[in-house]
Design a protein around this motif. Structure first.
Motif, PDB file in Angstrom:
ATOM      1  N   ALA A   1       5.075  -9.515  17.589  1.00  0.00           N
ATOM      2  CA  ALA A   1       5.854 -10.524  18.449  1.00  0.00           C
ATOM      3  C   ALA A   1       6.784 -11.296  17.468  1.00  0.00           C
ATOM      4  CB  ALA A   1       5.356 -11.333  19.297  1.00  0.00           C
ATOM      5  N   GLY A   2       6.258 -11.390  16.000  1.00  0.00           N
ATOM      6  CA  GLY A   2       6.800 -12.197  15.046  1.00  0.00           C
ATOM      7  C   GLY A   2       6.293 -12.885  14.432  1.00  0.00           C
ATOM      8  N   HIS A   3       4.763 -13.382  14.936  1.00  0.00           N
ATOM      9  CA  HIS A   3       4.056 -14.253  14.356  1.00  0.00           C
ATOM     10  C   HIS A   3       3.486 -14.092  13.140  1.00  0.00           C
ATOM     11  CE1 HIS A   3       3.222 -17.339  17.682  1.00  0.00           C
ATOM     12  NE2 HIS A   3       3.074 -16.192  18.608  1.00  0.00           N
ATOM     13  N   ARG A   4       3.610 -14.986  12.016  1.00  0.00           N
ATOM     14  CA  ARG A   4       3.011 -14.914  10.863  1.00  0.00           C
ATOM     15  C   ARG A   4       1.586 -15.167  10.792  1.00  0.00           C
ATOM     16  NH1 ARG A   4       7.804 -17.343  10.186  1.00  0.00           N
ATOM     17  NH2 ARG A   4       6.998 -19.672  10.583  1.00  0.00           N
ATOM     18  N   LEU A   5       0.842 -14.231  10.474  1.00  0.00           N
ATOM     19  CA  LEU A   5      -0.699 -14.193  10.470  1.00  0.00           C
ATOM     20  C   LEU A   5      -1.196 -14.388   8.880  1.00  0.00           C
ATOM     21  CD1 LEU A   5      -1.811 -11.394  12.881  1.00  0.00           C
ATOM     22  CD2 LEU A   5      -1.305 -13.681  13.448  1.00  0.00           C
ATOM     23  N   LYS A   6      -2.112 -15.641   8.972  1.00  0.00           N
ATOM     24  CA  LYS A   6      -2.596 -15.784   7.680  1.00  0.00           C
ATOM     25  C   LYS A   6      -4.112 -15.307   7.669  1.00  0.00           C
ATOM     26  CE  LYS A   6      -1.335 -20.130   8.093  1.00  0.00           C
ATOM     27  NZ  LYS A   6      -0.934 -21.468   7.641  1.00  0.00           N
ATOM     28  N   ARG A   7      -4.740 -15.391   6.534  1.00  0.00           N
ATOM     29  CA  ARG A   7      -6.156 -15.031   6.512  1.00  0.00           C
ATOM     30  C   ARG A   7      -6.857 -16.451   5.955  1.00  0.00           C
ATOM     31  NH1 ARG A   7      -8.659 -11.161   8.895  1.00  0.00           N
ATOM     32  NH2 ARG A   7     -10.122 -10.366   7.183  1.00  0.00           N
ATOM     33  N   TYR A   8      -8.004 -16.779   6.813  1.00  0.00           N
ATOM     34  CA  TYR A   8      -8.589 -17.895   6.433  1.00  0.00           C
ATOM     35  C   TYR A   8     -10.191 -17.449   6.497  1.00  0.00           C
ATOM     36  CZ  TYR A   8      -5.004 -21.762   7.206  1.00  0.00           C
ATOM     37  OH  TYR A   8      -3.865 -22.711   6.965  1.00  0.00           O
ATOM     38  N   LYS A   9     -10.848 -18.548   5.814  1.00  0.00           N
ATOM     39  CA  LYS A   9     -12.230 -18.243   5.375  1.00  0.00           C
ATOM     40  C   LYS A   9     -13.047 -19.425   5.810  1.00  0.00           C
ATOM     41  CE  LYS A   9     -14.678 -19.555   2.248  1.00  0.00           C
ATOM     42  NZ  LYS A   9     -15.426 -20.094   1.225  1.00  0.00           N
ATOM     43  N   THR A  10     -14.158 -19.035   6.308  1.00  0.00           N
ATOM     44  CA  THR A  10     -15.175 -20.270   6.520  1.00  0.00           C
ATOM     45  C   THR A  10     -16.570 -19.696   6.284  1.00  0.00           C
ATOM     46  OG1 THR A  10     -15.653 -22.077   8.003  1.00  0.00           O
ATOM     47  CG2 THR A  10     -15.593 -20.216   9.052  1.00  0.00           C
ATOM     48  N   GLY A  11     -17.523 -20.511   6.318  1.00  0.00           N
ATOM     49  CA  GLY A  11     -18.716 -19.810   6.145  1.00  0.00           C
ATOM     50  C   GLY A  11     -19.853 -20.977   6.794  1.00  0.00           C
ATOM     51  N   THR A  12     -21.231 -20.615   6.569  1.00  0.00           N
ATOM     52  CA  THR A  12     -22.350 -21.089   7.178  1.00  0.00           C
ATOM     53  C   THR A  12     -23.492 -21.127   6.413  1.00  0.00           C
ATOM     54  OG1 THR A  12     -23.404 -21.245   9.542  1.00  0.00           O
ATOM     55  CG2 THR A  12     -23.153 -19.180   8.691  1.00  0.00           C
ATOM     56  N   PRO A  13     -24.259 -22.169   6.382  1.00  0.00           N
ATOM     57  CA  PRO A  13     -25.566 -22.209   5.498  1.00  0.00           C
ATOM     58  C   PRO A  13     -26.536 -21.246   6.335  1.00  0.00           C
ATOM     59  CG  PRO A  13     -24.523 -24.332   6.224  1.00  0.00           C
ATOM     60  CD  PRO A  13     -24.148 -23.440   7.115  1.00  0.00           C
TER      61      PRO A  13
ATOM     62  N   ALA B   1     -20.286 -15.798   4.722  1.00  0.00           N
ATOM     63  CA  ALA B   1     -18.717 -16.241   4.773  1.00  0.00           C
ATOM     64  C   ALA B   1     -17.941 -15.249   5.804  1.00  0.00           C
ATOM     65  CB  ALA B   1     -17.962 -16.127   3.421  1.00  0.00           C
ATOM     66  N   VAL B   2     -17.105 -15.961   6.504  1.00  0.00           N
ATOM     67  CA  VAL B   2     -16.382 -15.000   7.420  1.00  0.00           C
ATOM     68  C   VAL B   2     -15.024 -15.312   7.298  1.00  0.00           C
ATOM     69  CG1 VAL B   2     -16.440 -16.714   9.145  1.00  0.00           C
ATOM     70  CG2 VAL B   2     -16.219 -14.461   9.872  1.00  0.00           C
ATOM     71  N   GLU B   3     -14.045 -14.123   7.050  1.00  0.00           N
ATOM     72  CA  GLU B   3     -12.812 -13.980   6.926  1.00  0.00           C
ATOM     73  C   GLU B   3     -12.073 -13.364   7.903  1.00  0.00           C
ATOM     74  OE1 GLU B   3      -9.975 -12.640   3.244  1.00  0.00           O
ATOM     75  OE2 GLU B   3     -11.992 -11.391   3.770  1.00  0.00           O
ATOM     76  N   TYR B   4     -10.916 -14.134   8.611  1.00  0.00           N
ATOM     77  CA  TYR B   4     -10.326 -13.881   9.848  1.00  0.00           C
ATOM     78  C   TYR B   4      -8.787 -14.257   9.798  1.00  0.00           C
ATOM     79  CZ  TYR B   4     -11.450 -18.769  10.165  1.00  0.00           C
ATOM     80  OH  TYR B   4     -11.384 -20.277   9.937  1.00  0.00           O
ATOM     81  N   ASP B   5      -7.887 -13.757  11.024  1.00  0.00           N
ATOM     82  CA  ASP B   5      -6.787 -13.914  10.826  1.00  0.00           C
ATOM     83  C   ASP B   5      -6.572 -15.229  11.861  1.00  0.00           C
ATOM     84  OD1 ASP B   5      -6.159 -11.498   9.708  1.00  0.00           O
ATOM     85  OD2 ASP B   5      -5.544 -10.506  11.513  1.00  0.00           O
ATOM     86  N   VAL B   6      -5.598 -16.055  11.139  1.00  0.00           N
ATOM     87  CA  VAL B   6      -4.965 -17.136  12.222  1.00  0.00           C
ATOM     88  C   VAL B   6      -3.411 -16.915  12.206  1.00  0.00           C
ATOM     89  CG1 VAL B   6      -7.106 -18.643  11.350  1.00  0.00           C
ATOM     90  CG2 VAL B   6      -4.748 -18.570  10.010  1.00  0.00           C
TER      91      VAL B   6
ATOM     92  N   GLN C   1      -9.833 -21.947  16.379  1.00  0.00           N
ATOM     93  CA  GLN C   1      -9.590 -21.705  15.075  1.00  0.00           C
ATOM     94  C   GLN C   1      -8.612 -20.490  15.004  1.00  0.00           C
ATOM     95  OE1 GLN C   1     -14.326 -21.196  14.612  1.00  0.00           O
ATOM     96  NE2 GLN C   1     -13.714 -21.757  12.379  1.00  0.00           N
ATOM     97  N   ILE C   2      -8.293 -19.988  15.845  1.00  0.00           N
ATOM     98  CA  ILE C   2      -7.121 -18.934  15.814  1.00  0.00           C
ATOM     99  C   ILE C   2      -5.732 -19.789  15.107  1.00  0.00           C
ATOM    100  CG2 ILE C   2      -6.276 -19.329  18.153  1.00  0.00           C
ATOM    101  CD1 ILE C   2      -5.345 -16.343  18.153  1.00  0.00           C
ATOM    102  N   ASN C   3      -5.792 -21.202  15.377  1.00  0.00           N
ATOM    103  CA  ASN C   3      -4.692 -21.952  15.180  1.00  0.00           C
ATOM    104  C   ASN C   3      -4.751 -22.726  13.639  1.00  0.00           C
ATOM    105  OD1 ASN C   3      -3.346 -21.356  17.571  1.00  0.00           O
ATOM    106  ND2 ASN C   3      -4.137 -23.480  18.586  1.00  0.00           N
ATOM    107  N   GLY C   4      -5.677 -22.315  13.132  1.00  0.00           N
ATOM    108  CA  GLY C   4      -5.922 -22.687  11.645  1.00  0.00           C
ATOM    109  C   GLY C   4      -6.913 -23.861  11.533  1.00  0.00           C
ATOM    110  N   THR C   5      -7.459 -24.331  12.450  1.00  0.00           N
ATOM    111  CA  THR C   5      -8.579 -25.312  12.583  1.00  0.00           C
ATOM    112  C   THR C   5     -10.099 -24.902  12.422  1.00  0.00           C
ATOM    113  OG1 THR C   5      -8.795 -25.416  14.978  1.00  0.00           O
ATOM    114  CG2 THR C   5      -6.969 -26.593  14.202  1.00  0.00           C
ATOM    115  N   SER C   6     -10.882 -25.920  12.163  1.00  0.00           N
ATOM    116  CA  SER C   6     -12.023 -25.702  11.960  1.00  0.00           C
ATOM    117  C   SER C   6     -12.958 -26.890  12.579  1.00  0.00           C
ATOM    118  CB  SER C   6     -12.695 -26.152  10.239  1.00  0.00           C
ATOM    119  OG  SER C   6     -12.574 -27.523   9.880  1.00  0.00           O
ATOM    120  N   GLY C   7     -14.159 -26.430  13.206  1.00  0.00           N
ATOM    121  CA  GLY C   7     -14.980 -27.577  13.925  1.00  0.00           C
ATOM    122  C   GLY C   7     -14.956 -27.297  15.392  1.00  0.00           C
TER     123      GLY C   7
END
Length: 602
Positions: free
Chosen positions: A186-198, A336-341, A364-370
């Protein structure tokens, strides 16, 4: 059922709130791969904290679910920043991890307006009538008027344990393999973000006597006003890294996929991995870590602040360098987990895709954490999706309303280049939008949106009528020759002190007494903040409807491009678009004045 008003994809914190909100007045389906994972807390087993508790209090005031689940499964509560002013005081609630998910499933699965559909979404197709089909991997075409995509970290998710990776949305769960494709198409620009867990460590392998114990507050607090029955049952603990921890990390950075260049995703600056902390803050000889139980009778503890993507064999050695963890046994390794936003600047303030009308995104699909950020977005998106499906008027949460409004405004008009985390410092007028007055600020909006019933709204109105009566009672009375409210404004006096000197208040609950004290003690600051907000609103609320930014030669090239893309509806929103300078705002104001002058002449 042949179709629904709303389909919510994903059963994390965003999906839960979206389904809960939508189902209040619309037929709703929750599409999940595995219902047993609904409501799971994949990271820390806690809700709240600075900037985050304010979101949860606002979600609660809007009729949401997270505060209720947190209170019912609480095992430890503390008010953080309690010695500071009310603008930054924040409740943090430690939860029993398994109980939280079980309670969430009880509520959602037992809701008559929510149908659980098991499957993986593979595509989104317009139905030609303004609605959507969610196409599953097994070929079903699920029809809905609106769709909420709350895919968390699952869009093309990849987990990393050292230099080894596998396709996962989180530990042990398959990724969403195909859902990125219709968004990109549809034209959305997807980015790759990363987060992690202990890592999670076996509780029976930890020497708790060697840790600093942090007791729960003796008088538990809650998001709903009714703390759970076990809210002070467990302490948490504190430990720290050592010189040996730092040495091991420094010698093995080449085994970190981030430092080796394997991970392309952008990680959270405000919640860095332990490798990042050691490298970026090399001048610190130790970093504090919080040891949090997964439950009262838990077999695991969670090492808050020790997220890592180093390989498991190194994690074993690293954890054993921590005081109290010399014999620690890791039960689940950090990763660590890497994913599209999606690029959040391509959304409306109700989190609807500008490219796919009727498709909303949350979490988190919108680029947020928490968890808290996700829940707030889920409530907004689910409500808007349901109202859109039923042809009802839609409302937006403005920046001035509170933390939810600030987050939405930041995401849509500023965007993010790392996982976005809500913080009190992001809120310009935080003294006006505290956690203690969230119900006063948000309940009316919740009622207008159909999320809050009349009886709840009436209860809140009656509460603040009593608070105002208490404020006026102090204003009328004199104590030791002074007005009682003036005495209370002195730093050394509390409300109890003023009462001990003879001031009499009408009957008030504990929360109402707190509200009276805040209003009186901080009256001057609150009034100043309100005047400043009103002054800013005069210019910022001017409408930009109908303005063709691309045709305004007085704007800089960058501003024309950014404003055309962001499409702000007010001057205030335009001022928050990255790349728009003060001179561009002045040019917009000149244009609006000229347009108004021409209109009067016509």
């Amino acid at each position: 059922m042949s179709g629904w008003n709303v389909i919510v994809i994903g059963g994390g914190h965003a999906g839960l709130e979206a389904a809960w909100a939508a189902a209040k007045f619309a037929r709703t389906a929750l599409l999940v791969g595995n219902p047993a994972t609904v409501g799971r807390m994949p990271c820390n087993p806690a809700v709240g904290g600075p900037g985050k508790s304010q979101l949860v209090f606002e979600v609660q005031a809007l009729g949401g679910l997270m505060g209720r689940l947190a209170d019912e499964t609480a095992i430890h509560t503390r008010v953080l920043n309690a010695s500071k002013g009310p603008a930054v005081q924040s409740l943090r609630v430690q939860n029993e991890r398994d109980a939280y998910a079980e309670r969430a499933q009880d509520v959602i699965f037992g809701h008559p307006g929510i149908e659980i559909v098991r499957g993986e979404a593979a595509d989104l197709e317009p139905d030609g009538r303004g609605g959507w089909f969610v196409v599953t991997t097994d070929g079903r075409r699920l029809a809905a008027r609106s769709v909420v995509v709350a895919a968390g970290t699952f869009l093309r998710g990849v987990t990393w344990y050292g230099r080894q990776s596998r396709a996962e949305g989180r530990q042990g769960e398959p990724p969403a393999r195909f859902l990125s494709q219709p968004l990109a198409r549809a034209g959305h620009r997807l980015k790759r973000y990363k987060t992690g867990t202990p890592p999670r460590v076996r509780a029976d392998s930890v020497r708790f006597a060697n840790l600093l114990e942090i007791p729960a507050d003796p008088q538990p607090r809650g998001f709903t006003g009714q703390p759970g029955p076990r809210a002070a049952e467990s302490p948490t603990w504190q430990t720290h890294t050592t010189a040996e921890t730092h040495r091991l990390i420094g010698e093995n950075l080449h085994e970190s996929p981030m430092y080796a260049g394997d991970i392309e995703g952008l990680g959270p600056r405000y919640c860095p991995s332990i490798e990042d902390k050691v490298v970026r803050f090399a001048h610190h000889d130790r970093h504090l870590l919080f040891v949090e139980p997964d439950g009262v009778q838990t077999s695991e503890v969670y090492l808050q602040g020790f997220s890592s993507s180093l390989p498991p064999r190194l994690q074993d050695a690293l954890v054993r360098t921590l005081p109290g963890f010399e014999r620690a046994v890791i039960q689940r390794y950090a990763y660590a987990v890497e994913y599209d936003v999606v690029d959040s600047t391509e959304l409306t303030l109700n989190l609807e895709s500008r490219l796919l009308p009727g498709v909303f995104t949350a979490g988190q699909i919108n680029g947020t954490s928490g968890y808290e950020e996700a829940a707030a977005q889920g409530l907004v998106a689910g409500t808007a999706a349901a109202r859109r499906a039923l042809g009802l008027e839609e409302h937006q949460v403005s920046r001035e309303t509170g933390y939810i409004g600030v987050m939405l405004d930041d995401l849509v008009f500023k965007g993010s280049d790392e996982p976005y985390r809500m913080m009190t410092s992001r809120v310009e007028h935080r003294l006006l939008v505290r956690q203690d007055n969230a119900d006063e600020r948000m309940t009316g909006l919740g009622q207008r949106l159909g999320l809050v019933g009349e009886s709840t709204a009436r209860t809140v109105a009656e509460k603040y009528a009593r608070v105002e009566a208490g404020v006026q009672a102090l204003h009328r009375q004199r104590v030791n020759g002074q007005p009682a409210d003036a005495l209370l404004r002195r730093p050394e006096f509390t409300l109890a002190d003023v009462e001990a000197l003879g001031a009499v208040l009408p009957p008030l609950g504990e929360g109402e007494r707190e509200a009276v004290e805040i209003r009186v003690k901080y009256a001057g600051y609150i009034e100043r903040a309100e005047r400043q907000l009103q002054a800013e609103a005069k210019g910022s609320e001017l409408s930009l409807d109908g303005v063709d930014f691309a045709a305004l030669g007085s704007l800089s090239n960058e501003a024309r491009e950014k404003l055309t893309r962001a499409r702000p509806s007010t001057v205030g929103q335009a001022a928050r678009v990255p790349g728009v300078r003060h001179a561009d705002i002045s040019a917009l104001l000149v244009h609006l004045r000229q347009a108004r002058s021409v209109s009067r002449e016509i």
